[in-house]
Write a protein that holds these residues in place. Structure first.
Motif, PDB file in Angstrom:
ATOM      1  N   TRP A 236     -17.686  67.597  44.869  1.00 33.68           N
ATOM      2  CA  TRP A 236     -17.415  66.334  44.047  1.00 33.68           C
ATOM      3  C   TRP A 236     -17.096  64.877  45.059  1.00 33.68           C
ATOM      4  O   TRP A 236     -16.976  63.916  44.394  1.00 33.68           O
TER       5      TRP A 236
ATOM      6  N   TYR B 259      -8.438  60.892  46.220  1.00 38.88           N
ATOM      7  CA  TYR B 259      -9.365  60.143  45.228  1.00 38.88           C
ATOM      8  C   TYR B 259      -8.592  58.684  44.805  1.00 38.88           C
ATOM      9  O   TYR B 259      -9.105  57.719  44.844  1.00 38.88           O
TER      10      TYR B 259
ATOM     11  N   PHE C  67     -12.507  68.190  38.524  1.00 39.97           N
ATOM     12  CA  PHE C  67     -12.874  66.586  38.676  1.00 39.97           C
ATOM     13  C   PHE C  67     -11.858  65.854  37.793  1.00 39.97           C
ATOM     14  O   PHE C  67     -11.409  64.891  38.147  1.00 39.97           O
TER      15      PHE C  67
ATOM     16  N   THR D  85      -9.151  63.154  39.217  1.00 38.29           N
ATOM     17  CA  THR D  85      -9.136  61.963  38.965  1.00 38.29           C
ATOM     18  C   THR D  85      -8.145  61.448  37.983  1.00 38.29           C
ATOM     19  O   THR D  85      -7.811  60.178  37.626  1.00 38.29           O
TER      20      THR D  85
ATOM     21  N   TYR E 157     -20.671  62.033  38.232  1.00 40.32           N
ATOM     22  CA  TYR E 157     -20.358  63.116  37.237  1.00 40.32           C
ATOM     23  C   TYR E 157     -21.164  62.792  36.250  1.00 40.32           C
ATOM     24  O   TYR E 157     -20.640  62.566  34.979  1.00 40.32           O
TER      25      TYR E 157
ATOM     26  N   LEU F  91     -14.047  64.329  46.234  1.00 44.56           N
ATOM     27  CA  LEU F  91     -12.801  63.675  46.047  1.00 44.56           C
ATOM     28  C   LEU F  91     -11.588  63.539  46.818  1.00 44.56           C
ATOM     29  O   LEU F  91     -10.717  63.136  46.680  1.00 44.56           O
TER      30      LEU F  91
ATOM     31  N   ARG G  12     -13.565  70.467  45.447  1.00 46.42           N
ATOM     32  CA  ARG G  12     -12.958  69.002  45.470  1.00 46.42           C
ATOM     33  C   ARG G  12     -13.563  68.132  46.369  1.00 46.42           C
ATOM     34  O   ARG G  12     -13.771  66.860  46.358  1.00 46.42           O
TER      35      ARG G  12
ATOM     36  N   GLN H 244     -17.318  58.254  39.794  1.00 44.17           N
ATOM     37  CA  GLN H 244     -17.690  58.517  38.385  1.00 44.17           C
ATOM     38  C   GLN H 244     -19.051  58.701  37.988  1.00 44.17           C
ATOM     39  O   GLN H 244     -19.426  59.782  37.092  1.00 44.17           O
TER      40      GLN H 244
ATOM     41  N   THR I 183     -12.460  68.989  29.873  1.00 44.52           N
ATOM     42  CA  THR I 183     -13.563  68.660  30.965  1.00 44.52           C
ATOM     43  C   THR I 183     -14.853  68.389  30.258  1.00 44.52           C
ATOM     44  O   THR I 183     -14.894  68.194  28.906  1.00 44.52           O
TER      45      THR I 183
END
Length: 628
Positions: free
Chosen positions: A141, A159, A315, A319, A174, A143, A137, A171, A350
């Motif tokens: 990423w 996030y 992710f 989010t 990703y 987040l 997390r 974003q 995902t």
């Protein structure tokens, strides 16, 4: 009172330079409060980092006093000592039964302090790194982050509290390259954990029984895994490969507590056979073709699959679901305690870039239990880490890798320009084809999902609806939105999270001409108990002209949430009182305004008396309403 704990060779203190609030706090475990500590020999010398785990000496379960200290000394400590030779298992350095005068304030325990009469202390080695959950997390990423406050303290920012620009940057990160890098790292983690668990179970005959992302540490240097928290582990034998969970029955409609858990292990990760019998007329959450409480290597393998399912979906989970961000336990409890969601966890919500074999492994780990799921010849299930590792190694051989060529200078500027134009043209063509294919895939997912939909799958519905709108051809946007609306309105009243979805989709569609009609429809169908939450979502659209629904919603929001413009809200109520199709919104607005403080403001603005306004409110009612 003392701030020191004295062990056999060392004395220990809490490391107050560590943690968000510089209080040394790390986490709350299943049955322990965990702090970062410092240890020093009794005669002085260098300080070394350690972990101080404060465990209750006794716990009370339905009036029965459980001696946790004795259980720890006779069972858990022996297991740690047996695993000591493996450097991928956290080590216990000391256990202090009597902490003397030690005391530390702690608002996380009853009584507000950790003291020697109620707790004992287990000293473990300190792993410099992250939990697997934190690595995925935060470290990879990004987040979640930590911000420094003016008073030199810190606080965690999730996030959903990031700025719009920060969210946009997240974003954009990703993307294909990063997803492949992440997948490669997760595959390495899977192999690493598989090796550790093979040693624990196949060589040492121990079941961990609480595998989850928080109980797997990732070292800062080398990114090697270390398995921690064997508080739930059990010894097995080669002759008898099972243990039985000694859990009293629970009421699944009530709140789970530390002393009254639904399962042996952690909710959301524990295998279905680890869950307790249902009591007091409540329903056991899973179809029962297995012996409840009979735990085996298959139980740990289920948790292995659930753990890496979360890593691969983290992710989207973070989010797109604020509840997961704030409290994963509540997320799993509210959405996963049913057959359809708890088992066969796939990667449908995902990234499509994850390899299909990855999904196959996760699905096989988390299959629903059947009458013969423990049979060694039942190939639908994993029965050993050797077989699991074999499939992960095949996955590792087949996943794509990212190879970047060294940059070279173009010999000719015209050649470079021509190549760029050709690449751009090819990109436009490929992107168009991708959009068409993606839209078709999203439509297929929508049809499959809605054919057997239940409310626990809303996060999948939300993801699929968003995919359809974002990939639909421009001339199909309105029709696609209508498909979502038709399904959403099928049950008449819609919830606040369905309102949030429809509002988001309206923003993506971007059809301002149809916006008033769409908003009116949402308001007419909104669940009457959820107008407060729904109004908060709808006002995010900004002013929508020529929409009665928006006027009522904005008035409800101003009066109930923003607590402003009360006379204007009263005027909206008078203008739309007799519009039958908005009767629930009208009554909701009346109920919000019908209090002495607001009535005084209305009276001052309109010249009416308080009694006149109260009589007017009294005349606005429904014969049958569930509005609160």
């Amino acid at each position: 009172m003392s701030s020191e704990i004295f062990g056999n060779k060392y004395k220990y203190i809490i490391d107050t330079s560590y943690g968000i609030n510089q209080d040394g706090f790390i986490a709350i475990g299943t049955e322990s409060i965990v702090y970062k500590g410092l240890k020093t020999k009794h005669d002085g010398g260098m300080q070394f980092s350690c972990v101080l785990k404060f465990k209750p000496k006794y716990i009370n379960i339905d009036g029965e006093i459980i001696d946790r200290l004795t259980i720890f000394k006779t069972e858990e400590w022996a297991i740690f000592e047996e695993l000591r030779e493996c450097r991928s298992i956290v080590r216990i350095d000391d256990v202090v039964e009597d902490m003397g005068e030690f005391s530390v304030p702690c608002d996380k325990v009853q009584g507000g302090a950790i003291t020697s009469d109620k707790f004992f202390c287990v000293i473990e080695e300190y792993i410099d790194g992250w939990s697997l959950e934190e690595y995925c997390r935060e470290e990879f990423w990004k987040l979640r982050k930590v911000e420094v406050l003016d008073n030199n303290l810190k606080h965690v920012v999730n996030y959903h509290d990031f700025s719009p620009m920060e969210k946009l940057a997240i974003q954009h990160s990703y993307n294909y390259d990063n997803i492949l890098k992440y997948q490669n790292q997760i595959v390495l983690f899977m192999l690493n954990l598989c090796d550790i668990l093979e040693f624990v179970t196949e060589r040492k005959n121990i079941l961990h029984l609480d595998i989850k992302p928080e109980n797997v540490m990732v070292t800062r240097h080398g990114k090697e895994l270390v398995l921690i928290d064997f508080g739930r582990s059990k010894k097995i034998t080669r002759a008898n490969r099972f243990v039985t969970a000694n859990l009293k029955s629970v009421h699944y409609g009530k709140t789970e507590t530390v002393n009254k858990m639904f399962q042996y292990g952690s909710l959301g990760y524990a295998a279905p056979e680890c869950y307790a019998d249902a009591a007091e007329g409540s329903m056991f959450p899973f179809s029962c073709e297995f012996e409840k409480g009979k735990m085996s290597i298959e139980s740990d393998i289920f948790s292995f699959g659930a753990t890496f399912w979360e890593c691969l979906n983290v992710f989207e989970l973070v989010t797109k679901n604020k509840q997961f961000t704030v409290d994963p336990h509540d997320f799993y409890r509210d959405n996963f305690l049913n057959d359809e969601t708890y088992h066969i966890r796939d990667l449908s919500c995902t990234s499509v870039y994850y390899h299909k074999r990855m999904e196959n492994i996760i699905r096989k780990c988390t299959r629903p239990r059947t009458a013969h799921y423990l049979d060694a010849d039942n190939e639908r299930f994993y029965h050993s880490y050797k077989d699991l590792r074999h499939d992960i190694e095949e996955l590792q051989d087949s996943v794509p890798t990212i190879v970047r060529e060294e940059n070279v200078k173009a010999k000719n500027a015209f050649q470079l320009s021509g190549r760029m134009l050709a690449l751009f043209a090819a990109f436009v063509i490929i992107y168009g084809i991708y959009r068409l294919l993606a839209f078709s895939i999203a439509e297929d997912k929508w049809e499959t999902l809605t054919a057997s939909y239940n409310e626990t799958q809303f996060y999948k519905l939300e993801e699929t609806a968003r995919d359809m709108i974002t990939t639909a051809p421009p001339n199909q946007l309105g029709v696609t939105y209508d498909r979502v609306v038709k399904f959403t309105y099928a049950e008449d009243d819609i919830s606040d999270y369905e309102v949030a979805l429809l509002v988001e989709l309206l923003g993506l569609v971007g059809d301002k001409k149809m916006l008033p009609q769409r908003v009116d429809e949402i308001v007419q169908h909104t669940n009457s108990r959820k107008y407060r939450e729904a109004s908060t979502e709808i006002v995010k659209l900004g002013r929508v002209e020529q929409s009665v629904g928006y006027e009522l919603t904005e008035a409800i929001y101003n009066a109930e949430v923003a607590k402003k413009d009360i006379p204007a809200a009263y005027e909206v109520l008078r203008n739309h009182r007799n519009k039958e199709e908005y009767q629930y919104a009208v009554v909701k607005l009346k109920n919000v305004l019908d209090n002495d403080e607001y009535i005084e403001q209305i009276a001052a603005a309109t010249g009416q008396t308080s009694q006149e306004i109260k009589r007017y409110f009294k005349g606005i009612k429904l014969e049958e309403t569930d509005i609160e």
